[in-house]
Enzyme design. Structure first.
Site, PDB file in Angstrom:
ATOM      1  N   VAL A 229       0.865  -1.300  -0.058  1.00  0.00           N
ATOM      2  CA  VAL A 229      -0.163  -0.013   0.022  1.00  0.00           C
ATOM      3  C   VAL A 229       0.925   1.185  -0.101  1.00  0.00           C
ATOM      4  CG1 VAL A 229      -1.980   1.300   1.261  1.00  0.00           C
ATOM      5  CG2 VAL A 229      -1.793  -1.119   1.310  1.00  0.00           C
ATOM      6  N   GLU A 230       1.845   1.190   0.729  1.00  0.00           N
ATOM      7  CA  GLU A 230       2.868   2.211   0.970  1.00  0.00           C
ATOM      8  C   GLU A 230       3.679   2.654  -0.278  1.00  0.00           C
ATOM      9  OE1 GLU A 230       2.962   4.725   3.246  1.00  0.00           O
ATOM     10  OE2 GLU A 230       1.882   3.844   4.779  1.00  0.00           O
ATOM     11  N   SER A 231       4.252   1.654  -0.751  1.00  0.00           N
ATOM     12  CA  SER A 231       5.156   2.071  -2.043  1.00  0.00           C
ATOM     13  C   SER A 231       5.319   1.058  -2.848  1.00  0.00           C
ATOM     14  CB  SER A 231       6.667   2.228  -1.015  1.00  0.00           C
ATOM     15  OG  SER A 231       6.832   0.729  -0.581  1.00  0.00           O
TER      16      SER A 231
END
Length: 477
Positions: free
Chosen positions: A113-115
């Site tokens: 999700v983040e990166s």
């Protein structure tokens, strides 16, 4: 990561013996350094995805946003394939860390999700690494950021910091979904949203809070990825095979060594080496600041066999501290280096002086051949001063479409300067309302009639730049 020029083709001979050699380091599993390794062991090659599925413990979220994100990923099989293959380098390590801490395996999927599991990712807000730490938050969790390395991109250090932070947030809210919201939005914002609902007699769970769209979508995106991991065929997707053993090992670094040479000795493509060791800001690894590198199983074995066989210098570069504030031409002359190369390798913007005490990367020579000491490897910074004496600092509020390039055009400065002043990449865009620093020529002071005191002026003014909705606060320095 910025492109750095290769070291000089014919470096000055070092003072140390020409036939320099290094002893063979022993690779270790960074999670279990005390356990001896058998690099030929194949007994652990079982399916890592099954281990992840068995450890999912965060309550299921079921709403329309989850279904939207399921469709989004299902419509992009190539993206999911790249993301999961890239994540396969790091997933075992994260799952092991979560198991050691008794935390749910769901969190191992959060970097998707983040990166998209890219450890070199940098957001427009300057969040960096696969866990997307902001500079200040990274420093709070002991992620060092200096001239030579940025631990927000370090695979081991950033994972440790992210799990420390998530544990802290779970301790505050006693709810993993709220902890995840706080990881994205900040614990203060989540705490205030909970209190608003509590005063209004409303539920205080994640799905009931009023929050920004990004945070509202944050847990649904993670839930969609969990659902795909549980049953990829239901979405027309296929996950790459992942073995339940470390993808990488930690190999000790006892002498400074060029990044390119380390990759060559490991028989690993440079891009792959950097993917496992993305914290390096320069083309040299300093043993005093980065005592180990990560290498895949087989390449770790190759590295420890070939390193003692290497003859000649291990590092072409070292650090040099400016004794006083210097122009780049003067600094280049002192170290015997081409000015253009000095600028490029140290990312020095045009028309800038190098401040006294700044550390610069320079070629090794007879006078500079020792490994970089620990205090410099850990704390080296570079600072600049405008070459023109009379400058004033403007603090802008970015408009909706402002970027480094548009601000540079408006103030007739180089994009590289705007990027340097704001610690962002040259191609970055600014968020609406974000503060942007620009240095411009100072206006001459107004003359005051003899015998009359000058009126005290406020240090800041606000105006709207022509052709832009950028708001400006100017303060003289």
């Amino acid at each position: 990561m910025p492109v750095v020029p290769d070291p000089p083709a014919a470096p000055v001979p070092l003072a140390e013996p020409a036939a320099e050699s290094a002893r063979a380091p022993a690779p270790v599993d960074p999670l279990r350094p005390e356990v001896p390794l058998d690099l030929d062991d194949r007994s652990a090659r079982v399916d890592l995805w099954e281990r992840v599925r068995g450890g999912l413990r965060i309550p299921t979220l079921d709403n329309e946003l989850v279904r939207q994100w399921e469709r989004w990923y299902a419509d992009r099989p190539d993206y999911v394939q790249r993301m999961t293959e890239r994540g396969g380098r790091y997933l075992f390590h994260i799952v092991e860390e979560l198991d050691k801490r008794g935390m749910p395996a769901d969190l191992a999927l959060l970097p998707f999700v983040e990166s998209a599991f890219n450890p070199q990712a940098m957001s427009s807000a300057r969040a960096s690494g696969m866990w997307q730490f902001m500079p200040a938050t990274g420093r709070s969790f002991e992620l060092r950021q200096n001239m030579f390395r940025d631990d927000r991109r370090d695979v081991l250090a950033s994972t440790r910091a992210a799990l420390d932070y998530l544990q802290k947030l779970h301790g505050m809210f006693d709810d993993w979904q709220l902890a995840l919201a706080a990881y994205n939005w900040g614990e203060g914002n989540v705490g205030r949203a909970i209190e608003r609902n509590r005063r209004a007699g409303l539920p205080t769970d994640y799905d009931s809070l009023r929050m920004p769209a990004e945070t509202r979508n944050y847990v649904p995106k993670l839930q969609a990825i969990k659902n795909i991991v549980l049953a990829p065929a239901d979405y027309g997707l296929e996950l790459p095979e992942l073995a339940n053993h470390p993808y990488f090992l930690a190999v000790p670094i006892e002498r400074d060594i060029d990044v390119a040479l380390a990759a060559t000795l490991a028989e690993l493509p440079l891009d792959e080496f950097k993917a496992l060791n993305p914290q390096m800001n320069k083309p040299v690894i300093l043993a005093a600041g980065t005592p180990q590198v990560l290498l895949p199983y087989d390449n770790a074995n190759t590295f420890v066999r070939r390193l003692p066989q290497h003859r000649g210098p291990l590092a072409s570069w070292t650090a040099w501290v400016a004794p006083r504030t210097l122009s780049t031409a003067a600094a280049a002359k002192l170290v015997g280096m081409d000015e253009a190369t000095l600028r490029e390798v140290n990312r020095i913007p045009p028309r800038m002086l190098v401040r006294a005490g700044s550390a610069l990367l320079v070629p090794r020579s007879e006078q500079r051949h020792a490994d970089v000491p620990e205090h410099l490897a850990e704390h080296a910074q570079i600072a600049f001063a405008p070459a023109e004496p009379a400058k004033r600092r403007l603090v802008l509020k970015a408009g909706k479409r402002d970027s480094v390039a548009s601000v540079a055009r408006r103030y007739r400065v180089a994009p590289a300067q705007v990027a340097q002043w704001n610690d962002v990449a040259v191609g970055s865009r600014f968020r609406a309302g974000e503060q942007v620093v620009v240095w411009v020529a100072a206006k001459p002071a107004k003359k005051v009639a003899a015998g009359r005191p000058a009126a005290r002026k406020t240090a800041s003014v606000k105006r709207t730049a022509r052709g832009s909705n950028t708001r400006v606060a100017a303060s003289a320095r």
